[in-house]
Write a protein that holds these residues in place. Structure first.
Motif: not given
Length: 134
Positions: A70-89
């Protein structure tokens, strides 16, 4: 510098046959999670000028098998930004797949990407100007 909501990073990777662990040339789910770790690291570098730390997943869904070739395409998007944390989809799509029925090196680009994994992850970065982590 602080990451912003909407920042998205994508990597493409060929899945080598050496990573097939199961019948049918299936690859374990940890392979894709490793790709998410690489993409999340780039998100942290681009968004926060630090490699950050992928602290964990709150949700992982394995939707379809990943196969050697397979050729995989892996992605992450920042959906929330905290003081030190980032929530990623995070998501991974197969964009090309081996076609061994046509020959040992035959492969096809898929007409539509096949979504194989989705996850929500937490990325932790130091406060701007420090090396302290949560």
């Amino acid at each position: 510098m602080t990451a912003t909501v909407g920042l998205t990073v994508t990597h493409r990777r060929y899945v080598p046959y050496a990573h097939a662990h199961y019948g049918g040339s299936l690859v374990d789910g940890a392979y894709t999670l490793g790709l998410f770790g690489d993409v999340a690291t780039e998100v942290a570098i681009v968004g926060d000028a630090d490699e950050g730390l992928l602290a964990g997943y709150s949700d992982i869904r394995f939707l379809a098998p990943v196969q050697a070739g397979d050729v995989l395409e892996a992605s992450c998007e920042v959906v929330a930004v905290g003081r030190r944390s980032r929530t990623l989809r995070c998501w991974a799509d197969v964009v090309a797949r081996a076609a061994p029925d046509r020959g040992p090196s035959a492969a096809d680009v898929l007409a539509e990407p096949l979504r194989v994994v989705e996850a929500t992850a937490t990325l932790v970065v130091p406060l701007a100007g420090t090396t302290e982590r949560e």
